[in-house]
Design a protein around this motif. Structure first.
Motif, PDB file in Angstrom:
ATOM      1  N   GLN A   1     126.177 -21.677 136.275  1.00  0.00           N
ATOM      2  CA  GLN A   1     127.083 -20.535 136.174  1.00  0.00           C
ATOM      3  C   GLN A   1     127.181 -20.028 134.735  1.00  0.00           C
ATOM      4  N   LEU A   2     127.137 -20.943 133.772  1.00  0.00           N
ATOM      5  CA  LEU A   2     127.183 -20.538 132.367  1.00  0.00           C
ATOM      6  C   LEU A   2     125.982 -19.664 132.024  1.00  0.00           C
ATOM      7  N   LEU A   3     124.802 -20.075 132.463  1.00  0.00           N
ATOM      8  CA  LEU A   3     123.608 -19.287 132.177  1.00  0.00           C
ATOM      9  C   LEU A   3     123.673 -17.919 132.860  1.00  0.00           C
ATOM     10  N   GLU A   4     124.243 -17.878 134.075  1.00  0.00           N
ATOM     11  CA  GLU A   4     124.400 -16.588 134.752  1.00  0.00           C
ATOM     12  C   GLU A   4     125.343 -15.678 133.974  1.00  0.00           C
ATOM     13  N   GLN A   5     126.439 -16.237 133.467  1.00  0.00           N
ATOM     14  CA  GLN A   5     127.366 -15.442 132.669  1.00  0.00           C
ATOM     15  C   GLN A   5     126.689 -14.942 131.398  1.00  0.00           C
ATOM     16  N   LEU A   6     125.932 -15.813 130.757  1.00  0.00           N
ATOM     17  CA  LEU A   6     125.254 -15.420 129.522  1.00  0.00           C
ATOM     18  C   LEU A   6     124.199 -14.342 129.800  1.00  0.00           C
ATOM     19  N   LYS A   7     123.544 -14.439 130.954  1.00  0.00           N
ATOM     20  CA  LYS A   7     122.504 -13.457 131.307  1.00  0.00           C
ATOM     21  C   LYS A   7     123.098 -12.066 131.488  1.00  0.00           C
ATOM     22  N   SER A   8     124.368 -12.000 131.890  1.00  0.00           N
ATOM     23  CA  SER A   8     124.988 -10.685 132.092  1.00  0.00           C
ATOM     24  C   SER A   8     125.172  -9.924 130.781  1.00  0.00           C
ATOM     25  N   GLY A   9     125.015 -10.614 129.653  1.00  0.00           N
ATOM     26  CA  GLY A   9     125.183  -9.962 128.352  1.00  0.00           C
ATOM     27  C   GLY A   9     123.916  -9.360 127.795  1.00  0.00           C
ATOM     28  N   VAL A  10     122.803  -9.510 128.512  1.00  0.00           N
ATOM     29  CA  VAL A  10     121.529  -8.947 128.057  1.00  0.00           C
ATOM     30  C   VAL A  10     120.855  -8.232 129.224  1.00  0.00           C
ATOM     31  N   SER A  11     119.788  -7.527 128.947  1.00  0.00           N
ATOM     32  CA  SER A  11     119.079  -6.765 129.982  1.00  0.00           C
ATOM     33  C   SER A  11     117.719  -7.405 130.258  1.00  0.00           C
TER      34      SER A  11
ATOM     35  N   GLN B   1     117.169 -16.011 122.355  1.00  0.00           N
ATOM     36  CA  GLN B   1     116.322 -15.054 121.651  1.00  0.00           C
ATOM     37  C   GLN B   1     116.712 -13.617 121.986  1.00  0.00           C
ATOM     38  N   LEU B   2     117.055 -13.360 123.251  1.00  0.00           N
ATOM     39  CA  LEU B   2     117.449 -12.012 123.652  1.00  0.00           C
ATOM     40  C   LEU B   2     118.744 -11.589 122.955  1.00  0.00           C
ATOM     41  N   TYR B   3     119.683 -12.527 122.824  1.00  0.00           N
ATOM     42  CA  TYR B   3     120.931 -12.212 122.110  1.00  0.00           C
ATOM     43  C   TYR B   3     120.640 -11.916 120.642  1.00  0.00           C
ATOM     44  N   ALA B   4     119.727 -12.684 120.045  1.00  0.00           N
ATOM     45  CA  ALA B   4     119.372 -12.464 118.640  1.00  0.00           C
ATOM     46  C   ALA B   4     118.695 -11.099 118.464  1.00  0.00           C
ATOM     47  N   ASP B   5     117.803 -10.738 119.410  1.00  0.00           N
ATOM     48  CA  ASP B   5     117.130  -9.441 119.346  1.00  0.00           C
ATOM     49  C   ASP B   5     118.129  -8.293 119.502  1.00  0.00           C
TER      50      ASP B   5
ATOM     51  N   SER C   1     121.617 -11.227 115.145  1.00  0.00           N
ATOM     52  CA  SER C   1     122.271 -12.428 114.618  1.00  0.00           C
ATOM     53  C   SER C   1     121.992 -13.610 115.528  1.00  0.00           C
ATOM     54  N   ARG C   2     121.676 -14.767 114.942  1.00  0.00           N
ATOM     55  CA  ARG C   2     121.470 -15.982 115.728  1.00  0.00           C
ATOM     56  C   ARG C   2     122.794 -16.560 116.218  1.00  0.00           C
ATOM     57  N   LYS C   3     123.906 -16.082 115.614  1.00  0.00           N
ATOM     58  CA  LYS C   3     125.214 -16.624 116.002  1.00  0.00           C
ATOM     59  C   LYS C   3     125.754 -15.984 117.276  1.00  0.00           C
ATOM     60  N   ALA C   4     125.188 -14.854 117.677  1.00  0.00           N
ATOM     61  CA  ALA C   4     125.719 -14.124 118.835  1.00  0.00           C
ATOM     62  C   ALA C   4     125.662 -14.958 120.105  1.00  0.00           C
ATOM     63  N   PHE C   5     124.582 -15.718 120.278  1.00  0.00           N
ATOM     64  CA  PHE C   5     124.445 -16.545 121.481  1.00  0.00           C
ATOM     65  C   PHE C   5     125.511 -17.639 121.502  1.00  0.00           C
ATOM     66  N   GLY C   6     125.689 -18.313 120.367  1.00  0.00           N
ATOM     67  CA  GLY C   6     126.724 -19.347 120.300  1.00  0.00           C
ATOM     68  C   GLY C   6     128.101 -18.789 120.560  1.00  0.00           C
ATOM     69  N   GLN C   7     128.382 -17.581 120.067  1.00  0.00           N
ATOM     70  CA  GLN C   7     129.681 -16.970 120.305  1.00  0.00           C
ATOM     71  C   GLN C   7     129.872 -16.634 121.781  1.00  0.00           C
TER      72      GLN C   7
END
Length: 524
Positions: free
Chosen positions: A222-232, A255-259, A263-269
């Motif tokens: 579920q966490l990965l699904e939530q994170l996936k909703s933040g990218v295309s 990597q998609l969040y960084a692109d 920022s590499r911190k966006a994924f952690g946030q």
């Protein structure tokens, strides 16, 4: 369907995830200051919500409306301030609270029964304040009756160690069959045994994602699904993404969040936003009461730390803090939301784990050798977990490694293959029968998981009752009405001893005696 249950926790009711909570007040809608952190405008909301019938005493309980969406609903409940306190009064007020809560809160999706929280009400300014022991006994008895009548779960949330220890003693004396009726004989004996191990200081909780799920946190998938909703992802990319292993899915998302953000911190946030919840569930609250010097978790959130603070057992979080000598500690093996770059989620994170955290892994291995670990909400398929177990087995002599049982796993369902894999090393204790088959449908699977998860909470509740090693109710003021005849006679003897005349040559001995008397609740 399992029976309704009455839980007991040392917690802060405002930090506990539940469906509704009892807010003590009176017909003038007076709100004590310690409840105000529930909402900055709590007094104004309560005053505007209370009906004329409530103010005139014709209605004893009402919900505050409107209230914060997706938050536990406070139920204004009139508590007598005139000293008219007894079992009948307790039942009357509690039943009014339950009826109001049941009408205000729909059936939950994630557990079989509504979870209604209540404090040790009437003790601050109400009539119960002068005879706390009797009031506590009356509340426990009333909750048991009303839970069965209205088909709800209660959690009695206590802030006073004397009240908590007395409540646990009363439940132990009432017998396992009446206090924890849904658990079978084997689970009864295991809960008692593990509770006693905790009381002796030999048990270390090891917490996985399932513990935080009780607070509404997402599972790994579920966490990965939530994170996936933040990218295309395009249609072809989506299909390829689903074919990846979970660790690799996390790497792609990072990597998609960084692109996207630069920022590499966006994924952690984004991970922190998904798991850093405001309220802990029953599982963290119950585990937080265990008297263990150490605890280990793979979770990133702060739910268990908060629960430990509220249970008056604060823990130093490792490795982000330098431990003070004598402090209880919590080792966060996979990082924390308070340090985003510490989070272990992708394959690269796992591969870099050994080089960065050898000392932490060594601490876990040492505890596997010298303590009994209690694995709760933990995925036994975790690669890092397998590596630790393997290293411990290599460190032991060959014969010892085959017979050394390192801990107990509390699992939701019976898994014969896992039993085969871990036989002789881990005692796997299922809360329910076999997991439902995939073809039984999502609704059936959710119901089965919710029911088994609640059984796990009941098991932890019983274990916590038998782990309680505090008897501060014995000499605490106003608790004598909750004591047995023998306890009351002992209380009188100890109080007489406390007042005994002392001489200079016995000062050191009296120091030891005074410390023991204070542990039993004596106030000086």
């Amino acid at each position: 369907m399992t029976q309704p249950h009455v839980f007991v926790a040392m917690a802060d009711i405002l930090n506990l995830r539940c469906d509704a909570w009892l807010l003590p007040t009176d017909s003038s809608v007076r709100i004590e200051p310690h409840w105000l952190k529930a909402h900055p405008e709590l007094r104004a909301l309560a005053a505007s919500s209370a009906s004329a019938e409530f103010r005139e005493g014709f209605t004893l309980a009402e919900p505050i409306r409107p209230w914060v969406p997706d938050s536990p609903v406070p139920i204004l409940t009139a508590v007598p301030y005139d000293g008219s306190w007894g079992p009948t009064t307790v039942v009357e007020r509690l039943e009014a609270y339950v009826r109001s809560a049941v009408a205000a809160v729909p059936d939950p999706d994630d557990r079989p029964y509504r979870l209604l929280a209540l404090p040790f009400f009437g003790t601050a300014g109400g009539g119960a304040g002068s005879h706390l022991g009797a009031a506590l006994r009356a509340i426990l008895d009333a909750c048991s009756q009303l839970a069965a009548t209205y088909r709800v779960d209660f959690v009695l949330v206590l802030r006073d160690r004397a009240a908590f220890s007395l409540a646990q003693k009363l439940r132990r004396e009432a017998s396992s069959d009446s206090s924890w009726p849904s658990l079978g004989g084997r689970l009864h004996e295991k809960a008692k045994s593990l509770g006693r191990q905790a009381r002796s200081g030999h048990l270390v909780p090891f917490l996985g994602a399932g513990v935080s799920v009780s607070a509404g946190a997402p599972s790994w998938g579920q966490l990965l699904e939530q994170l996936k909703s933040g990218v295309s992802l395009g249609e072809k990319e989506e299909a390829a993404f689903k074919g990846l292993a979970l660790l690799d899915q996390a790497g792609v998302l990072e990597q998609l969040y960084a692109d996207k953000t630069g920022s590499r911190k966006a994924f952690g946030q984004a991970v922190a936003n998904a798991v850093d919840l405001p309220r802990y569930g029953l599982a963290p609250a119950l585990l937080a009461t265990l008297p263990s010097a150490g605890a280990i978790t793979l979770n990133y959130d702060r739910l268990f730390e908060t629960a430990c603070e509220d249970a008056q057992r604060p823990r130093t979080v490792l490795p982000e803090n330098v431990p003070a000598v004598g402090n209880d500690w919590l080792l966060k093996l996979h990082g924390s939301v308070t340090q985003l770059d510490s989070i272990v989620l992708t394959r690269d994170d796992y591969l870099g784990y050994n080089s960065n955290r050898d000392a932490l892994s060594a601490l876990v291995k040492a505890h596997l050798l010298t303590h009994h670990l209690l694995f709760v909400g933990f995925g036994l398929a975790d690669d890092h977990f397998h590596e630790i177990i393997h290293d411990v087995r290599r460190a032991l002599p060959h014969e010892a490694s085959k017979n050394h049982q390192m801990g107990t796993v509390l699992s939701l369902f019976h898994e014969p293959l896992q039993n085969l894999v871990w036989e002789g090393r881990l005692d796997i204790l299922p809360m329910s029968g076999s997991a439902p088959a995939a073809e039984s449908g999502q609704a059936a699977i959710r119901t089965a998981v919710a029911t088994a998860g609640r059984e796990l909470e009941i098991f932890l509740d019983m274990m916590a009752a038998y782990a309680t090693d505090n008897h501060s109710y014995l000499l605490a003021p106003a608790y004598n009405r909750g004591l047995t005849k023998g306890e009351d006679e002992l209380r009188q003897l100890l109080l007489a001893l406390a007042g005994h005349e002392r001489s200079a040559d016995t000062t050191e001995v009296w120091g030891v005696i005074d410390a023991a008397l204070q542990d039993l609740g004596l106030q000086t």
